[in-house]
Design a protein around this motif. Structure first.
Motif, mmCIF file in Angstrom:
data_model
loop_
_atom_site.group_PDB
_atom_site.id
_atom_site.type_symbol
_atom_site.label_atom_id
_atom_site.label_comp_id
_atom_site.label_asym_id
_atom_site.label_seq_id
_atom_site.Cartn_x
_atom_site.Cartn_y
_atom_site.Cartn_z
ATOM 1 N N SER A 48 7.532 5.955 12.647
ATOM 2 C CA SER A 48 6.601 5.025 12.024
ATOM 3 C C SER A 48 5.175 5.260 12.532
ATOM 4 O O SER A 48 4.219 5.248 11.754
ATOM 5 C CB SER A 48 7.051 3.587 12.309
ATOM 6 N N ILE A 49 5.050 5.496 13.824
ATOM 7 C CA ILE A 49 3.735 5.772 14.412
ATOM 8 C C ILE A 49 3.157 7.055 13.841
ATOM 9 O O ILE A 49 1.985 7.110 13.447
ATOM 10 C CB ILE A 49 3.840 5.841 15.950
ATOM 11 N N VAL A 50 3.972 8.101 13.767
ATOM 12 C CA VAL A 50 3.514 9.384 13.222
ATOM 13 C C VAL A 50 3.038 9.207 11.780
ATOM 14 O O VAL A 50 1.979 9.717 11.391
ATOM 15 C CB VAL A 50 4.624 10.452 13.326
ATOM 16 N N ALA A 51 3.800 8.454 10.994
ATOM 17 C CA ALA A 51 3.420 8.227 9.591
ATOM 18 C C ALA A 51 2.072 7.517 9.507
ATOM 19 O O ALA A 51 1.222 7.879 8.685
ATOM 20 C CB ALA A 51 4.497 7.412 8.882
ATOM 21 N N ARG A 52 1.867 6.507 10.338
ATOM 22 C CA ARG A 52 0.587 5.788 10.314
ATOM 23 C C ARG A 52 -0.562 6.699 10.710
ATOM 24 O O ARG A 52 -1.630 6.678 10.091
ATOM 25 C CB ARG A 52 0.633 4.590 11.274
ATOM 26 N N LEU A 53 -0.365 7.496 11.736
ATOM 27 C CA LEU A 53 -1.435 8.399 12.176
ATOM 28 C C LEU A 53 -1.717 9.469 11.121
ATOM 29 O O LEU A 53 -2.878 9.830 10.902
ATOM 30 C CB LEU A 53 -1.071 9.034 13.519
ATOM 31 N N GLU A 54 -0.686 9.958 10.466
ATOM 32 C CA GLU A 54 -0.879 10.974 9.427
ATOM 33 C C GLU A 54 -1.612 10.422 8.218
ATOM 34 O O GLU A 54 -2.360 11.147 7.564
ATOM 35 C CB GLU A 54 0.470 11.567 9.003
ATOM 36 N N ARG A 55 -1.384 9.151 7.908
ATOM 37 C CA ARG A 55 -2.095 8.537 6.769
ATOM 38 C C ARG A 55 -3.590 8.442 7.060
ATOM 39 O O ARG A 55 -4.395 8.465 6.141
ATOM 40 C CB ARG A 55 -1.543 7.135 6.478
ATOM 41 N N GLY A 56 -3.952 8.294 8.308
ATOM 42 C CA GLY A 56 -5.360 8.239 8.679
ATOM 43 C C GLY A 56 -6.068 6.952 8.320
ATOM 44 O O GLY A 56 -7.295 6.915 8.278
ATOM 45 N N ASP A 57 -5.316 5.888 8.073
ATOM 46 C CA ASP A 57 -5.940 4.623 7.695
ATOM 47 C C ASP A 57 -5.977 3.615 8.843
ATOM 48 O O ASP A 57 -6.039 2.417 8.621
ATOM 49 C CB ASP A 57 -5.225 4.018 6.476
ATOM 50 N N VAL A 58 -5.966 4.118 10.073
ATOM 51 C CA VAL A 58 -5.969 3.269 11.256
ATOM 52 C C VAL A 58 -7.295 3.469 11.986
ATOM 53 O O VAL A 58 -7.767 4.599 12.131
ATOM 54 C CB VAL A 58 -4.780 3.636 12.181
ATOM 55 N N ALA A 59 -7.872 2.379 12.458
ATOM 56 C CA ALA A 59 -9.125 2.457 13.213
ATOM 57 C C ALA A 59 -8.920 3.296 14.478
ATOM 58 O O ALA A 59 -7.802 3.403 14.991
ATOM 59 C CB ALA A 59 -9.585 1.050 13.588
ATOM 60 N N LEU A 60 -9.994 3.884 14.974
ATOM 61 C CA LEU A 60 -9.916 4.778 16.126
ATOM 62 C C LEU A 60 -9.260 4.115 17.332
ATOM 63 O O LEU A 60 -8.365 4.689 17.947
ATOM 64 C CB LEU A 60 -11.313 5.286 16.495
ATOM 65 N N TYR A 69 -1.009 5.987 19.580
ATOM 66 C CA TYR A 69 -0.701 7.328 20.087
ATOM 67 C C TYR A 69 -0.095 7.229 21.481
ATOM 68 O O TYR A 69 0.893 7.890 21.800
ATOM 69 C CB TYR A 69 -1.961 8.200 20.110
ATOM 70 N N GLU A 70 -0.690 6.367 22.326
ATOM 71 C CA GLU A 70 -0.163 6.164 23.676
ATOM 72 C C GLU A 70 1.255 5.597 23.622
ATOM 73 O O GLU A 70 2.124 5.981 24.401
ATOM 74 C CB GLU A 70 -1.076 5.255 24.482
ATOM 75 N N ARG A 71 1.489 4.687 22.691
ATOM 76 C CA ARG A 71 2.836 4.132 22.501
ATOM 77 C C ARG A 71 3.795 5.255 22.091
ATOM 78 O O ARG A 71 4.920 5.337 22.588
ATOM 79 C CB ARG A 71 2.790 3.041 21.426
ATOM 80 N N GLY A 72 3.338 6.122 21.213
ATOM 81 C CA GLY A 72 4.150 7.255 20.784
ATOM 82 C C GLY A 72 4.505 8.179 21.936
ATOM 83 O O GLY A 72 5.624 8.684 22.025
ATOM 84 N N GLU A 73 3.573 8.400 22.833
ATOM 85 C CA GLU A 73 3.833 9.228 24.009
ATOM 86 C C GLU A 73 4.928 8.605 24.873
ATOM 87 O O GLU A 73 5.819 9.306 25.354
ATOM 88 C CB GLU A 73 2.552 9.408 24.845
ATOM 89 N N ALA A 74 4.862 7.292 25.078
ATOM 90 C CA ALA A 74 5.893 6.591 25.861
ATOM 91 C C ALA A 74 7.257 6.713 25.179
ATOM 92 O O ALA A 74 8.272 6.959 25.841
ATOM 93 C CB ALA A 74 5.510 5.123 26.049
ATOM 94 N N LEU A 75 7.282 6.570 23.866
ATOM 95 C CA LEU A 75 8.534 6.695 23.122
ATOM 96 C C LEU A 75 9.080 8.117 23.200
ATOM 97 O O LEU A 75 10.290 8.323 23.370
ATOM 98 C CB LEU A 75 8.325 6.279 21.665
ATOM 99 N N LYS A 76 8.211 9.105 23.084
ATOM 100 C CA LYS A 76 8.629 10.515 23.160
ATOM 101 C C LYS A 76 9.248 10.814 24.519
ATOM 102 O O LYS A 76 10.322 11.426 24.602
ATOM 103 C CB LYS A 76 7.435 11.435 22.915
ATOM 104 N N LYS A 77 8.619 10.363 25.580
ATOM 105 C CA LYS A 77 9.153 10.593 26.932
ATOM 106 C C LYS A 77 10.503 9.914 27.103
ATOM 107 O O LYS A 77 11.418 10.463 27.715
ATOM 108 C CB LYS A 77 8.166 10.105 27.984
ATOM 109 N N HIS A 78 10.638 8.706 26.550
ATOM 110 C CA HIS A 78 11.910 7.985 26.638
ATOM 111 C C HIS A 78 13.003 8.749 25.890
ATOM 112 O O HIS A 78 14.113 8.904 26.401
ATOM 113 C CB HIS A 78 11.748 6.566 26.079
ATOM 114 N N CYS A 79 12.696 9.256 24.700
ATOM 115 C CA CYS A 79 13.667 10.036 23.928
ATOM 116 C C CYS A 79 14.077 11.297 24.687
ATOM 117 O O CYS A 79 15.259 11.649 24.722
ATOM 118 C CB CYS A 79 13.102 10.397 22.559
#
Length: 88
Positions: free
Chosen positions: A28-40, A47-57
């Motif tokens: 879900s995070i990747v999809a949101r970032l790829e859409r590019g409709d999220v404020a910086l 992205y930081e949340r995604g990093e935590a999730l990736k490390k957990h996986c």
């Protein structure tokens, strides 16, 4: 579809997440970032949340790999026992 920004924007603890739950949120995070409709600022937070999730996986996958055993076969091809997957 509305995203849950409280969950996706938070870098809260993910250690209790199942592998499947972590992957779903990461997708879900990747999809949101790829859409590019999220404020910086929000992009950085999710992205930081995604990093935590990736490390957990990765941690969960490593634990699963360590539990997998390779079946040893005798010369006739019959199962003889088991050994760790990375054992020689």
């Amino acid at each position: 579809m509305t995203e849950n920004t409280e969950t996706l924007g938070s870098t809260g603890d993910v250690s209790g997440y199942s592998f499947e739950k972590a992957v779903a949120e990461l997708e879900s995070i990747v999809a949101r970032l790829e859409r590019g409709d999220v404020a910086l600022d929000e992009s950085i937070a999710i992205y930081e949340r995604g990093e935590a999730l990736k490390k957990h996986c990765e941690k969960l996958l490593t634990a699963a790999e360590n539990r997998i055993e390779k079946i040893r076969l005798d010369r006739s091809g019959k199962p003889q026992g088991a050994e760790p997957l990375d054992g020689e």
